[in-house]
Design a protein around this motif. Structure first.
Motif: not given
Length: 217
Positions: A47, A50-51, A106
């Protein structure tokens, strides 16, 4: 079997050259085929932000095959064949594949985006070798029955293939209220099996969907 305990012969004549099925099965007892197959893969997933997810995967496959077959004299056959022979075959195949993908999800209000990009490399090799020899002095000791020990004709050959492919691809998924969905993909593939003027190809695609179950009506 005949009265002497040997394999009985065929009727011959107008009934043709029917062979003894028990003799055929007995003489095939030394025919051996062995196949070894190994495969596995390993992956890592990180990861990054974030995302934003990165995944790499490496897979490997190896296979080898060897086969031995013998032909013994066949005296009970109407057209009796007293010659012997041995055939031998060896082949192997290796293949590896290495895909890498980046994914990003997102959501902005009622809008959802899912983006993916990646690469993939594939390589494979195959090789085969075979040989045959006739007229061995004795077939009593099969462990030492090499093709070079035959006094008759010897034949052999080999063939194989080599190939590789490299791809770059991307995909975008968009949805509004989980009701109206749009998806677009594109990939560029290159193969070593094609000529220099046609080594690469681009393949786009687009699709859409309307989820009626999300409508008020």
């Amino acid at each position: 079997y005949d009265e002497g305990g040997n394999f009985a012969g065929s009727l011959g004549g107008q009934y043709g050259n029917g062979e003894n099925p028990v003799a055929i099965a007995y003489r095939a007892k030394d025919n051996v085929n062995k196949n070894n197959f190994f495969f596995g893969n390993a992956f890592s997933e990180v990861d990054i932000l974030d995302g934003l997810m990165f995944r790499t995967n490496f897979g490997l496959k190896y296979e080898n095959y060897n086969g031995l077959s013998y032909r013994y004299p066949n005296p009970e056959f109407t057209e009796g064949n007293m010659r012997n022979s041995r055939s031998e075959c060896f082949e192997y195949c290796t293949e590896w594949t290495w895909p890498n993908t980046w994914k990003k999800q997102k959501k902005i209000g009622e809008h959802s985006f899912n983006v993916m990009a990646g690469t993939e490399a594939i390589s494979n090799r195959y090789r085969q070798l075979n040989g045959n020899a006739r007229d061995f002095f004795s077939m009593s000791s099969l462990d030492y029955l090499y093709l070079d020990a035959a006094s008759g004709s010897k034949t052999g050959g080999s063939n194989g293939t080599v190939g590789s492919m490299f791809s770059i691809f991307g995909k975008l998924d968009y949805s509004f209220k989980d009701r109206y969905i749009l998806s677009a993909t594109v990939r560029r593939d290159g193969s070593s099996n094609f000529g220099p003027n046609n080594k690469y190809g681009v393949f786009p695609g687009i699709s859409g969907a309307w989820r009626l179950s999300e409508e008020d009506f």
